[in-house]
Design an enzyme around this catalytic site. Sequence first.
Site, PDB file in Angstrom:
ATOM      1  N   ASP A 310      41.929  55.839  51.818  1.00  0.00           N
ATOM      2  CA  ASP A 310      41.107  55.144  52.809  1.00  0.00           C
ATOM      3  C   ASP A 310      41.657  53.751  53.126  1.00  0.00           C
ATOM      4  OD1 ASP A 310      40.407  54.514  50.091  1.00  0.00           O
ATOM      5  OD2 ASP A 310      38.742  53.330  50.888  1.00  0.00           O
ATOM      6  N   GLU A 311      41.164  53.209  54.236  1.00  0.00           N
ATOM      7  CA  GLU A 311      41.396  51.814  54.628  1.00  0.00           C
ATOM      8  C   GLU A 311      42.870  51.430  54.524  1.00  0.00           C
ATOM      9  OE1 GLU A 311      37.063  49.835  53.672  1.00  0.00           O
ATOM     10  OE2 GLU A 311      38.495  49.918  52.008  1.00  0.00           O
TER      11      GLU A 311
END
Length: 517
Positions: A310-311
């Site tokens: 993620d991110e």
Amino acid sequence: PPLPMKLQILAFAGSLAGALAVDVWPMPTESSFGTTAVQIPNKLSFTGISSDDAKEGIRRYDSLMFPHNIALDGDAVPVQVTIDDEESELQLYTDESYKLSIPESPSASDPITITAKTQFGFLRSLETLSQLVSFDFDEEAYSIESAPVKISDSPRFPHRGVLVDSSRHFEPIETLKGVVDSLSYAKLNVLHWHLVDSQSFPFDSPTYPLLGKNGAYSEYERYTPNDIAELVEYARQRGVRVMVEIDTPGHAASWCEGYPEICPSASCSEPLNPATNATFDLIDGLFKDLTGGEAKSGLFPETLMHLGGDEVNTDCWTKTDSVSSWMDSQGMDEDETYAYFIARVQAIAHSHGREVIGWEEIWNHFKTDLDPSTIIHQWLPGSHVGPEVTSAGYRLIWSTDGVWYLDGLKTSWKDMYSAEPTEGIDEANFDLVLGGEGCMWGETVDTSDIQETIWPRAAAIAERLWSPKDLTASADDAEDRYAAFRCLLNRRGIAAAPYSNDIAREAPNGPGGCFEQ
């Protein structure tokens, strides 16, 4: 012949029996209760048990059921147990079902009976039984309320957990053991351990020792392999799977402290460097340390492994000449490089016998280009990715931020209780929804406040994931049981905050009894 013990059968009004019956948390799948309270000695005698797991569970629950030290008055109440497989492995689809029957007058010829497919279902039955035992302070006597009792119970979802984060703040093993204990009281069965992140790397990898030596906050805030093995076994004995998360390629700046060659540059440390095999060699060695290199082995025998994903901000790749040049030479842009990294790390995990979970960004970027076995962990605020994921045949875990993020201190338990992981999903695909997790991110929690931030709100998640949807439609109807469960946690030494707080984990606002706060 009947037992020569003093079983006093006390008739109670049906309304009282009903009120006592619904105090069980989470709500059983099927249950019926009578109107009799059976006063019992402070001892149960179990027969039909052979496994160490089951025997140890009985020992633990003996003190939970009978916390007050009173003289034994009469013979122990007989409990006949039948477990089909007492040596079952604890994995995603392990059977946790059980049946519990308590007659109006337990005796040698008519004992309490428990049947379960596995020792872990038996442990769930002990939790339910423990919640049916009450203590009368005036009489200094224990009783099992609302007999006869018949319960047939099993979880709605196989994956029911809480994420803990030991990177933002180090959580000692004893703290994590306390969390494990509390999970078992609510029939939650997963400790999702977000072990490392950008802030710190608290694991002492035997293969790459500088990860922990240089990446931890201090020499005292590290886990040895034996520490992890001890916690994982402690959790297994309580029916809790420990699933490790190693988040890559983002959330990995702490790795650079020990092995800077796997990061783009000294000034731009993440995402990890995709342009060198050193990165993937290290990941392979680290994963082998954690998994033992094959399925159901190593420090984390759990077959599911969370790889984050993620991110991921790819600016460091485009700003670092060596990485940017490598991408050009491979004919890949940033998103294609991200896909390459995810696929390569997933392949490493697969080679060590693990199924892979990733946060939902990998679905948003790559959709069905992902390996079909990939499990998508929904988390983005307001996300409704579940219907799309499951329609494509992928499995789902539900943890939407703003609803099941426990670090959201203003999210009420009623909002958590009302959330539904299958919302919008075709009924034919319900089996692809594995369950969900409450996420206890560690920016503002350490040993001093982790329990009161998790509890009692995680109980709302626990009931949503265990109990039938049609029995748990109303948070208002559940409120009295929820308040009672919070008090049960307190009596067991779990620092569950007042259930009616506007802001989670706040102290009581004044004097008052547990059930009033």
